[in-house]
Design a protein around this motif. Sequence first.
Motif, short mmCIF file in Angstrom:
data_model
loop_
_atom_site.label_atom_id
_atom_site.label_comp_id
_atom_site.label_asym_id
_atom_site.label_seq_id
_atom_site.Cartn_x
_atom_site.Cartn_y
_atom_site.Cartn_z
N SER A 172 0.86 -1.18 0.00
CA SER A 172 0.00 0.00 0.00
C SER A 172 0.90 1.23 0.00
O SER A 172 2.12 1.13 0.15
N LYS A 173 0.31 2.39 -0.17
CA LYS A 173 1.08 3.62 -0.11
C LYS A 173 1.76 3.72 1.25
O LYS A 173 1.11 3.64 2.30
N GLY A 174 3.08 3.86 1.24
CA GLY A 174 3.82 3.93 2.49
C GLY A 174 4.01 2.60 3.18
O GLY A 174 4.44 2.56 4.33
N LEU A 175 3.72 1.51 2.47
CA LEU A 175 3.85 0.18 3.07
C LEU A 175 4.41 -0.79 2.03
O LEU A 175 3.67 -1.53 1.40
N ASN A 176 5.73 -0.73 1.83
CA ASN A 176 6.38 -1.70 0.97
C ASN A 176 6.81 -2.91 1.80
O ASN A 176 6.46 -3.01 2.99
N PHE A 177 7.55 -3.82 1.21
CA PHE A 177 7.91 -5.04 1.93
C PHE A 177 8.76 -4.75 3.17
O PHE A 177 8.50 -5.30 4.25
N ALA A 178 9.78 -3.91 3.02
CA ALA A 178 10.63 -3.59 4.16
C ALA A 178 9.85 -2.91 5.28
O ALA A 178 10.07 -3.17 6.46
N ASP A 179 8.92 -2.02 4.91
CA ASP A 179 8.06 -1.38 5.91
C ASP A 179 7.24 -2.43 6.66
O ASP A 179 7.07 -2.37 7.88
N PHE A 180 6.73 -3.37 5.88
CA PHE A 180 5.86 -4.40 6.44
C PHE A 180 6.60 -5.26 7.48
O PHE A 180 6.12 -5.43 8.60
N THR A 181 7.76 -5.79 7.12
CA THR A 181 8.49 -6.64 8.06
C THR A 181 8.96 -5.84 9.28
O THR A 181 8.96 -6.35 10.40
N ARG A 182 9.35 -4.58 9.05
CA ARG A 182 9.79 -3.74 10.17
C ARG A 182 8.66 -3.49 11.14
O ARG A 182 8.83 -3.60 12.37
N TRP A 191 15.47 -10.03 -0.57
CA TRP A 191 14.37 -10.07 0.41
C TRP A 191 14.90 -10.24 1.83
O TRP A 191 14.38 -9.61 2.77
N LEU A 192 15.95 -11.05 1.98
CA LEU A 192 16.51 -11.25 3.31
C LEU A 192 17.02 -9.95 3.90
O LEU A 192 16.92 -9.73 5.12
N SER A 193 17.55 -9.07 3.07
CA SER A 193 18.09 -7.81 3.56
C SER A 193 17.01 -6.86 4.04
O SER A 193 17.31 -5.83 4.64
N ALA A 211 23.47 -20.23 -13.89
CA ALA A 211 22.77 -18.94 -13.92
C ALA A 211 21.52 -18.97 -13.06
O ALA A 211 21.10 -17.92 -12.53
N VAL A 212 20.91 -20.13 -12.91
CA VAL A 212 19.75 -20.27 -12.05
C VAL A 212 20.13 -19.98 -10.60
O VAL A 212 19.46 -19.23 -9.89
N LEU A 213 21.23 -20.57 -10.16
CA LEU A 213 21.71 -20.33 -8.80
C LEU A 213 22.01 -18.84 -8.59
O LEU A 213 21.64 -18.26 -7.57
N ASP A 214 22.68 -18.24 -9.56
CA ASP A 214 23.00 -16.82 -9.45
C ASP A 214 21.74 -15.97 -9.32
O ASP A 214 21.67 -15.04 -8.51
N TYR A 215 20.75 -16.29 -10.15
CA TYR A 215 19.50 -15.51 -10.16
C TYR A 215 18.78 -15.59 -8.82
O TYR A 215 18.41 -14.57 -8.23
N PHE A 216 18.61 -16.81 -8.32
CA PHE A 216 17.84 -16.97 -7.09
C PHE A 216 18.63 -16.52 -5.86
O PHE A 216 18.05 -16.02 -4.90
N GLU A 217 19.93 -16.68 -5.89
CA GLU A 217 20.74 -16.15 -4.80
C GLU A 217 20.52 -14.64 -4.68
O GLU A 217 20.26 -14.12 -3.59
N GLY A 218 20.61 -13.95 -5.81
CA GLY A 218 20.42 -12.51 -5.78
C GLY A 218 19.03 -12.11 -5.32
O GLY A 218 18.87 -11.17 -4.52
N ALA A 219 18.02 -12.82 -5.82
CA ALA A 219 16.64 -12.47 -5.46
C ALA A 219 16.39 -12.64 -3.97
O ALA A 219 15.87 -11.73 -3.31
N TYR A 220 16.77 -13.78 -3.42
CA TYR A 220 16.42 -14.04 -2.02
C TYR A 220 17.32 -13.29 -1.05
O TYR A 220 16.89 -12.96 0.06
N LEU A 221 18.55 -12.99 -1.46
CA LEU A 221 19.36 -12.11 -0.62
C LEU A 221 18.74 -10.72 -0.55
O LEU A 221 18.82 -10.04 0.49
#
Length: 585
Positions: free
Chosen positions: A177-187, A281-283, A269-279
Amino acid sequence: MNFTRTLTLTPVYALLSLSLFGCSSQHQQGQTLVEHPVSQAAGKQVTPFYGTLNPFASESVYFLLTDRFVDGDSSNNQQTQGGEYHTFNRPLKGPDGQEANVGYMGGDFQGVLNNADYIRDMGFTSVWLTPVFDNPDQAYSGGEEVTFGAYYKDGGKTGYHGYWGTNFYQLDEHLPSKGLNFADFTRRLKQDHQLNFILDVVTNHGSPAYDMAQQRGKFGKIYDEQGQLIADHQNIHPEKLDPSNPLHAFYNTHTGLAQLSDINENNEAVLDYFEGAYLKWLSQGVHALRIDTIKEMPHHFWKKFFDRIRKKYPDIFIFGESYSYEAEFIAEHTREENGGVSVLDFPGRRAIVDVFENPESNFADLLSYLHLDDGVYQNPYELMTFYDNHDMERMNADDMGFVDANNWLFTSRGIPVVYYGSEINFMTGKPEHQGNRNYLGQERVEQAKSHIIHNELTRIAQLRKNTVALQRGLQHNLDFNGQTASFYRVYQDKARSQTALVLLNKGDSPANFTVTEKLSKGQWRDAISGEHYLVDSSRGQISTQVKAHGVKVLLLNSPVENAELIAALEAQQQKLAPKQMLVSQ
């Protein structure tokens, strides 16, 4: 996940300060109590007893399909999305007014936040949501058309569930939502509501990829963080893909689940792609990972993937979904050489449902799935225990069956997971396309607060939340017979000691318990009522009554002194963690 990791434990206090009720001659009469911390055995030599030292063992998890929980912000519902293949509200009509739905229904981050206190107040410490990344913007036009009650059909469905990823770096537009992205949500979950976030990880497949009259939208496509197309199934059957085509190389040339694009686990390349994606979100505030369809990809892929994740997050807790009722099979994922993660306890699910769906069942039928000291699992105390979820029929029990199941789930070994709506017996016994994933809504959440399952769940979940023995203690079984069960949970280290005596009754009448076996002397206390039970040289037993469909947890906050119990626990500990069997000073 590194199993049995050492940590420093904070003192654990009991749940409530309660007045003593009327006591039998065995009970000590008393006044209002404040539960004390588990004992500090300073200066004494004690043998450590624990099922696990992993910090995540203190968690309990509420699992929900974000889209089907509560619509907290109607502005992100995308009600006109998809055109001819619209995505919002695609009902499946069944007999007698029954209905399921394979379109979006509006649940979002705001709906979860609006009810975060509701989740926390039940006693949960973590929230596991379905995947958060971008899914197709249309309903799927291929496959077999799904109808009410149909199994394994995707035609006409949408990605409301989150498991049809097209861009694993991008947040799906239905969630923020406005003012509520993923990082806002987890925080805000963590800071405002003391809830941790569990990210659902998918690497085995993307969206439905072939069998359409013509390719539509983003189906069968995968995009990178910059929005560039890096994989495209091009509506071609897997066996006809060209591995030399860079857009096909992301995929296998054999079929996988339904018509989903099947990811090539041998492509670096699959490993590289998913490593980058999930790192990424983890951050942004992720506390733990749940791995979807872990059994569909080989162990060597997961070992490489988890090693990459742990290089930056060495203590991350990870558990996988290996949908099998064979303990030896799902246990393979828990071995260090295979990635060393926990798993959802599917064999346990089968046993729990068999017992608590059937009032005349025998508690003894639960024993076979525990594997407390036989070495089947790397560590059975770190398994995720549950009785239903989004991929199977909800447990077909009455209200008391759910009460009994929760009493067991929150006192026995493992880390409990409860599926949204189970606290009100929502859509009892229904599979996916008959209502398992139906929309809960704010009105039902409010009604839940006075429901007997919700209230009894809150009592036992809050107790576990505040009782180290129920979180991490070794489980030593006493008597499982018919409608009753009794067992110990024991946690002990150089700083603190706690034994929990758990008494369960799933019968329709009160049950009397008299416990003498392996009973340590000392002052035992009912963790809920506050009643005292003194065991000494002149009184070598505990006699008490447990209400119909009830549980009692009696706590002894001092080191184990019963020689028979010590010997039994030492034998269990040796089999569970032989390298850890050192006497603490």
